[in-house]
Write an enzyme that holds these catalytic residues in place. Sequence first.
Site, PDB file in Angstrom:
ATOM      1  N   PRO A 233      -0.037 -18.831 -19.060  1.00 16.03           N
ATOM      2  CA  PRO A 233      -1.339 -19.475 -19.276  1.00 16.03           C
ATOM      3  C   PRO A 233      -2.153 -18.693 -20.309  1.00 16.03           C
ATOM      4  O   PRO A 233      -2.701 -17.636 -20.013  1.00 16.03           O
ATOM      5  CB  PRO A 233      -1.996 -19.417 -17.891  1.00 16.03           C
ATOM      6  N   ASP A 409      -2.569 -13.277 -21.713  1.00 16.48           N
ATOM      7  CA  ASP A 409      -1.948 -13.861 -20.528  1.00 16.48           C
ATOM      8  C   ASP A 409      -2.968 -13.844 -19.394  1.00 16.48           C
ATOM      9  O   ASP A 409      -3.307 -12.784 -18.865  1.00 16.48           O
ATOM     10  CB  ASP A 409      -0.710 -13.036 -20.159  1.00 16.48           C
ATOM     11  N   HIS A 410      -3.459 -15.034 -19.014  1.00 17.90           N
ATOM     12  CA  HIS A 410      -4.546 -15.117 -18.043  1.00 17.90           C
ATOM     13  C   HIS A 410      -4.104 -14.727 -16.628  1.00 17.90           C
ATOM     14  O   HIS A 410      -4.940 -14.544 -15.740  1.00 17.90           O
ATOM     15  CB  HIS A 410      -5.125 -16.533 -18.037  1.00 17.90           C
ATOM     16  N   ARG A 411      -2.792 -14.603 -16.408  1.00 20.26           N
ATOM     17  CA  ARG A 411      -2.329 -14.105 -15.116  1.00 20.26           C
ATOM     18  C   ARG A 411      -2.650 -12.635 -14.952  1.00 20.26           C
ATOM     19  O   ARG A 411      -2.835 -12.144 -13.840  1.00 20.26           O
ATOM     20  CB  ARG A 411      -0.810 -14.303 -14.983  1.00 20.26           C
ATOM     21  N   ILE A 413      -4.805 -10.816 -17.506  1.00 21.08           N
ATOM     22  CA  ILE A 413      -6.036 -10.421 -18.198  1.00 21.08           C
ATOM     23  C   ILE A 413      -7.126 -11.459 -17.959  1.00 21.08           C
ATOM     24  O   ILE A 413      -6.951 -12.650 -18.252  1.00 21.08           O
ATOM     25  CB  ILE A 413      -5.762 -10.268 -19.712  1.00 21.08           C
TER      26      ILE A 413
END
Length: 437
Positions: A233, A409-411, A413
């Site tokens: 994501p 990477d929104h998982r 950060i």
Amino acid sequence: MAKEVIMPKFGFTQEDSQILAWLKNEGDPVEKGDPIAEVSTDKVSMEIEAPEDGILSGILYPVGAVVPVTQVVAYILQPGENLPAAASAPVGKPAPAAVVQKEEKLSGASPVAARMAKEAGVDLSGVEGSGPGGRILKQDVEFLLSHPQASAGKVNATPAARSLAAQAKLELNQVSGSGPEGRIQAADVRRASQAGPAATAPAVPAAARRTIPFTGMRRAIGLNLQASYQQIPHITLQVDVDMSASEALRVQANQMLPAGSKDKVSLTAVIARAVVWSLARNPILNSRLEEEEIVLLPDVNLGIAVALDEGLLVPVIQQAQGKGTLQLAAELREVTERARGGKLRQTDLQDGTFTISNLGMFGIDRFAAIINPPQTAILAVGQVRKQFVPDEHGQPVLHSVMTATLSADHRVIDGADAARFLADLRQALEKPEVMTL
């Protein structure tokens, strides 16, 4: 004791490589560091070097074989020494049929030789190389460059086109080429073979459909980035940076270099130094997601995206956190030259932790890049452009402005983490003196 020569691992996710050519033969003496084989992943071709002085023995795999990484492919023996009793080739994956056919004939040139020839405008078609089976190697291209008459007088056609023409008993000088500068392609020969004498008349129409095979490096890049965009994501944040101070720093750094030095400091080197400084203050961006753990990496191995005709490579500056702007500039120049010259080392592509992609030289103002797994972030930078910016009194002042876009990477950060990194990066570029405090 016999020294094992293993198939090296060039990337984090790499599982195997294909043997393109043996550059030394069974029984040849070698010195430590000598290239003994040329191998290829889907993205890059590299050389295996002799791990020590001795005699190359016990070659376990033929040209074209696909070998798992870390597998023994040969041995280096000392005089009077014998191969280990267990020295035999494990069953590996066979090469694709098209590759096996090509490598059985060993036609064409090594990737390094092909790139050198292309850059120099040398036609290698019909050239008999000095490598095994007539394969064209780097030294053959160097010879042609110093003896241009050796390649003169030949029809401008690809090796594949020559082979097809010979099978079809067609004269190449009667076939119209659709490639660059009228170069005859394999498709031109097929068309002429199917159409008969009529194909030797007018040239192929400019609007004729042409295709590019989705194979090799192009396919590897496409599938890797497709998986990245599907599975990660992405969150993207963007800032405009006043680059006036950084440009002044670059000019000052270049003035400090000895006369005639090739290690000119580019703006990318200045940006790299600021990125390294910002990553030290925001270590979550220099991390890797491994199953159920986020691993904070101790070293900043900085990848710099380099565009080649075949696709994109990301050579890595190892342990960039301990290097200043001048050293980063020198290593950046060296690794970029190796990438473009087909001379990358194994370590040049390993263990990257963060990547910079710069399209400013192409006139691009801003763009968002796709993360290069297993990294968790990538910085995209555009060109430095002139733009009016209001001063403290609201009056327009002309500044040098660059847009930096972070994809993360929104998982791993959060938006706030990414924002803090960009704030530090902007501070480092607008006030470079903070990096020395």
